[in-house]
Structures are given as C-alpha cells and as structure tokens.
Design an enzyme around this catalytic site. Structure first.
Site, PDB file in Angstrom:
ATOM      1  N   ASP A  57      -5.603 -13.050   3.071  1.00  0.00           N
ATOM      2  CA  ASP A  57      -4.792 -12.131   4.087  1.00  0.00           C
ATOM      3  C   ASP A  57      -3.245 -12.726   4.058  1.00  0.00           C
ATOM      4  OD1 ASP A  57      -3.658 -10.788   6.100  1.00  0.00           O
ATOM      5  OD2 ASP A  57      -4.828 -11.677   7.818  1.00  0.00           O
ATOM      6  N   ASN A  84       3.350  -7.189  -4.630  1.00  0.00           N
ATOM      7  CA  ASN A  84       3.226  -5.633  -4.347  1.00  0.00           C
ATOM      8  C   ASN A  84       2.524  -5.446  -3.044  1.00  0.00           C
ATOM      9  OD1 ASN A  84       2.779  -2.582  -5.346  1.00  0.00           O
ATOM     10  ND2 ASN A  84       0.569  -3.619  -4.865  1.00  0.00           N
ATOM     11  N   TYR A 158       9.129  -1.307   8.537  1.00  0.00           N
ATOM     12  CA  TYR A 158       8.869  -1.129   7.079  1.00  0.00           C
ATOM     13  C   TYR A 158      10.097  -1.279   6.253  1.00  0.00           C
ATOM     14  CZ  TYR A 158       7.294   0.575   2.514  1.00  0.00           C
ATOM     15  OH  TYR A 158       7.224   0.549   1.190  1.00  0.00           O
ATOM     16  N   LYS A 162      11.330  -4.602   3.881  1.00  0.00           N
ATOM     17  CA  LYS A 162      11.661  -4.469   2.500  1.00  0.00           C
ATOM     18  C   LYS A 162      13.252  -4.788   2.106  1.00  0.00           C
ATOM     19  CE  LYS A 162       7.634  -2.704   0.957  1.00  0.00           C
ATOM     20  NZ  LYS A 162       6.717  -3.519  -0.061  1.00  0.00           N
TER      21      LYS A 162
HETATM   22  N1  LIG Z   1       3.480   4.695  -2.731  1.00  0.00           N
HETATM   23  C1  LIG Z   1       4.912   4.839  -2.301  1.00  0.00           C
HETATM   24  O1  LIG Z   1       5.370   5.940  -2.117  1.00  0.00           O
HETATM   25  C2  LIG Z   1       5.739   3.717  -2.198  1.00  0.00           C
HETATM   26  C3  LIG Z   1       7.259   3.783  -2.184  1.00  0.00           C
HETATM   27  C4  LIG Z   1       7.904   2.661  -2.067  1.00  0.00           C
HETATM   28  C5  LIG Z   1       7.489   1.472  -2.104  1.00  0.00           C
HETATM   29  N2  LIG Z   1       6.155   1.135  -2.218  1.00  0.00           N
HETATM   30  C6  LIG Z   1       5.343  -0.187  -2.232  1.00  0.00           C
HETATM   31  O2  LIG Z   1       4.644  -0.269  -3.196  1.00  0.00           O
HETATM   32  C7  LIG Z   1       3.794  -1.066  -2.957  1.00  0.00           C
HETATM   33  C8  LIG Z   1       2.341  -0.489  -3.313  1.00  0.00           C
HETATM   34  O3  LIG Z   1       2.137   0.619  -2.500  1.00  0.00           O
HETATM   35  P1  LIG Z   1       0.873   1.525  -2.805  1.00  0.00           P
HETATM   36  O4  LIG Z   1       1.228   2.916  -2.253  1.00  0.00           O
HETATM   37  O5  LIG Z   1       0.040   1.407  -3.931  1.00  0.00           O
HETATM   38  O6  LIG Z   1       0.000   1.039  -1.432  1.00  0.00           O
HETATM   39  P2  LIG Z   1      -1.426   0.758  -1.020  1.00  0.00           P
HETATM   40  O7  LIG Z   1      -2.367   1.281  -1.889  1.00  0.00           O
HETATM   41  O8  LIG Z   1      -1.632   0.989   0.286  1.00  0.00           O
HETATM   42  O9  LIG Z   1      -1.740  -0.675  -1.452  1.00  0.00           O
HETATM   43  C9  LIG Z   1      -0.999  -1.708  -0.649  1.00  0.00           C
HETATM   44  C10 LIG Z   1      -2.061  -3.050  -0.945  1.00  0.00           C
HETATM   45  O10 LIG Z   1      -1.758  -4.088   0.025  1.00  0.00           O
HETATM   46  C11 LIG Z   1      -2.842  -4.946   0.348  1.00  0.00           C
HETATM   47  N3  LIG Z   1      -2.356  -5.464   1.569  1.00  0.00           N
HETATM   48  C12 LIG Z   1      -2.155  -4.579   2.953  1.00  0.00           C
HETATM   49  N4  LIG Z   1      -2.065  -5.581   3.957  1.00  0.00           N
HETATM   50  C13 LIG Z   1      -2.563  -6.730   3.410  1.00  0.00           C
HETATM   51  C14 LIG Z   1      -2.657  -8.231   3.867  1.00  0.00           C
HETATM   52  N5  LIG Z   1      -2.509  -8.581   5.134  1.00  0.00           N
HETATM   53  N6  LIG Z   1      -3.239  -8.968   3.169  1.00  0.00           N
HETATM   54  C15 LIG Z   1      -3.508  -8.947   1.739  1.00  0.00           C
HETATM   55  N7  LIG Z   1      -3.073  -7.716   1.434  1.00  0.00           N
HETATM   56  C16 LIG Z   1      -2.782  -6.423   2.006  1.00  0.00           C
HETATM   57  C17 LIG Z   1      -3.808  -3.735   0.573  1.00  0.00           C
HETATM   58  O11 LIG Z   1      -5.036  -4.692   0.209  1.00  0.00           O
HETATM   59  P3  LIG Z   1      -6.448  -3.796   0.852  1.00  0.00           P
HETATM   60  O12 LIG Z   1      -6.359  -2.394   0.662  1.00  0.00           O
HETATM   61  O13 LIG Z   1      -7.308  -4.588  -0.302  1.00  0.00           O
HETATM   62  O14 LIG Z   1      -6.593  -4.153   2.020  1.00  0.00           O
HETATM   63  C18 LIG Z   1      -3.467  -2.796  -1.011  1.00  0.00           C
HETATM   64  O15 LIG Z   1      -4.071  -3.275  -1.874  1.00  0.00           O
HETATM   65  C19 LIG Z   1       3.740  -1.559  -1.517  1.00  0.00           C
HETATM   66  O16 LIG Z   1       4.723  -2.664  -1.473  1.00  0.00           O
HETATM   67  C20 LIG Z   1       4.640  -0.335  -0.917  1.00  0.00           C
HETATM   68  O17 LIG Z   1       5.313  -0.752  -0.025  1.00  0.00           O
HETATM   69  C21 LIG Z   1       5.118   2.344  -2.248  1.00  0.00           C
END
Ligand SMILES: NC(=O)c1ccc[n+]([C@@H]2O[C@H](COP(=O)([O-])OP(=O)(O)OC[C@H]3O[C@@H](n4cnc5c(N)ncnc54)[C@H](OP(=O)(O)O)[C@@H]3O)[C@@H](O)[C@H]2O)c1
Length: 253
Positions: A57, A84, A158, A162
């Site tokens: 965590d 990430n 958020y 960031k």
């Molecule tokens: N998708 C988009 O449109 C977008 C746009 C801009 C930036 N981003 C950034 O890209 C990154 C990945 O995004 P995504 O869309 O692939 O998101 P996602 O699928 O929601 O992935 C988030 C990851 O963070 C982990 N996580 C969350 N809280 C946590 C905690 N307390 N401790 C440890 N791990 C934790 C989750 O782990 P578990 O699921 O195993 O709990 C999951 O693996 C993020 O930094 C996000 O802000 C995404």
C-alpha cells in the site's frame, strides 16, 4: 538486461509498461495494491523469465519501503523505477468545491496526496538510495497527468497531486544527476485503460475523443512507449523534463 519496478501494474498503463520492458529483455517487478489477480495476469503476459510480483500500500510509508525491499529481494537489484500507481478519478472520489462536504473534500485530498505524491516520493527515496549505494546509473519515470496543467475541477486533489509529482521529478532530477540517475515524468491525456472504457462507451465518448485533433484517445501502449524511452540511457539528457503524451489535446506554454 535491466531490472525494473513498475508500480500499479495490475492493469491499464502499468501493465502495458511492464510488457514493454519485458519485451525488450528486461526483468520486471510487477507491483499491485489490491488486485492480485490482475497483477498475476500481467505477470503471465510478460515475455522472458525472472519477473516478480510485489504488493504493498503506497499510502503507507512502510508499504512503499517494503515494495522496494521486496523487488530487490526477488530481482537482486533495480535500475529503473516507473512510478505509475495512483488513486485515479472515479465517481466515488469526485469532490467539487461548493458541492462536497468538508469531510469528503479533506478525505479525498488526503488519499490522493498520500498515494500519488507522498507514496511516489517514498519509492524514489528507496530506489535512489539503492542506486547510489551501488554507484549505478538509473532512471526514475513518474506517470503524471495532463490534469496537472489543464485543471480538474471535479478532481482538484488529483490535479494537485500530479502537479506536485511533476515538481518532485524536477527537484529530484537536479539532486540525482550527479549520481547519473535521470528523473522524468510523462503527462498523459485521456487513455483508454479498462477503468475508462465505460466512459468511452457512454454518451461522453465522442467529446472525449474530440479533445484531441487526432479524433481519438491514447492507448496504454503509447504511454508505455514514452515511459520506455524516458527510462533509456539515451534519454538521460532529457532528465527533468515532463513529456506531454496527450495527442495535442492540451498545449501548455
Ligand atoms: N487512464 C488515463 O486516462 C490516465 C490519464 C492521465 C494519467 N493517468 C495516470 O496513469 C497511471 C495509470 O492509470 P490507469 O488508468 O492505468 O489506472 P488504474 O488501472 O486505475 O491503475 C492504478 C494502479 O494504481 C494502483 N494503486 C492505487 N492505489 C494504490 C495504493 N494505495 N497502493 C498501491 N497501489 C495503488 C492500483 O493497484 P490495484 O488495482 O492493484 O489496487 C492500480 O494498479 C496513473 O498514475 C494515472 O493517474 C491515467
């Protein structure tokens, strides 16, 4: 062959990043928070052998330290950290000023800052300390967001977390350059990760695709490619930079 820790690799961008590094012959520690099945799926999809699964965590400073310790124990060493993992926007953590209660507001700010900024700072400390101790070059790549620049009125915590992450990367780039460690960020726009699919298929989908003049949103693989390059020795001279990966949907000056 290098050893890479990718946090939040149970799906989405993190899983694509893990696959990109593995496809290039590297060993990857696949980190997850709670989605063990997703992380196992990522692990099973990786090319090559010698990869590892790590949980913890990031909201807890001890959790961040133990994630790095577990990756080191399983891989033997680390060369690259891809930070990430994040608490991303969702209907459950929407917090609009003037609408949210104070309790909702302050709780979401705490969660997002704890994981997205402080958790990443703690990971960076542990990985940089390991690299410095080994006198080895390395790279830290933080996954930031376009929201830090464009604003997120429904998710200000958020965007603030960031923006803090981007600033952290810049400070660390200066502090770690004498140790031959580069620190960069990538700032994605909207990316079609599994958690975003419902939105993309809803009546908001066309507006989201229209944010970019390409008429589409990004893919996890496009972000993974940017991360892969930023972590390479060839990108060391770009240390301190924040790479926009948003299909020209938002141009900052
Ligand atoms: N998708 C988009 O449109 C977008 C746009 C801009 C930036 N981003 C950034 O890209 C990154 C990945 O995004 P995504 O869309 O692939 O998101 P996602 O699928 O929601 O992935 C988030 C990851 O963070 C982990 N996580 C969350 N809280 C946590 C905690 N307390 N401790 C440890 N791990 C934790 C989750 O782990 P578990 O699921 O195993 O709990 C999951 O693996 C993020 O930094 C996000 O802000 C995404």
């Amino acid at each position: 062959m290098s050893c890479i820790l990718v946090t939040g690799a149970s799906g989405g961008i993190g899983a694509a990043v893990a696959r990109r590094f593995a496809a290039a012959g590297n060993r990857v520690a696949v980190h997850y928070g709670s989605n063990r099945a997703g992380a196992q799926e990522t692990l099973a999809s990786l090319d090559g052998t010698g990869h590892a699964l790590v949980s913890g965590d990031l909201a807890d400073p001890d959790g961040a330290a133990s994630i790095v310790a577990s990756a080191l124990q399983q891989l033997g060493s680390l060369d690259v950290l891809v930070a990430n993992a994040a608490v991303a926007p969702s209907p459950e953590n929407r917090h609009v000023i003037g609408e949210s209660t104070y309790a909702e507001w302050s709780t979401v700010f705490r969660q997002m800052v704890d994981v997205n900024l402080l958790g990443t700072a703690n990971l960076a400390w542990a990985v940089a300390s390991h690299l410095i101790e080994r006198s080895a070059p390395g790279a830290i790549v933080n996954v930031g967001s376009r929201g830090a620049f464009r604003g997120e009125p429904e998710f200000p915590a958020y965007a603030a977390s960031k923006a803090g992450l981007h600033a952290l990367g810049q400070s660390l780039a200066v502090a770690l350059a004498p140790h031959s460690i580069s620190v960069t960020s990538v700032a994605p726009g909207f990316v079609a990760t599994p958690r975003q699919l419902e939105k993309l298929e809803s009546d908001q989908g066309d507006a989201l695709r229209a944010q970019s003049p390409f008429g589409r949103v990004g893919t996890p693989e496009e972000i993974a490619e940017a991360v892969f390059w930023l972590a390479s020795p060839e990108a060391a001279w770009s240390s301190g930079s924040i790479l926009d990966a948003n299909g020209a949907s938002y141009l900052r000056s």
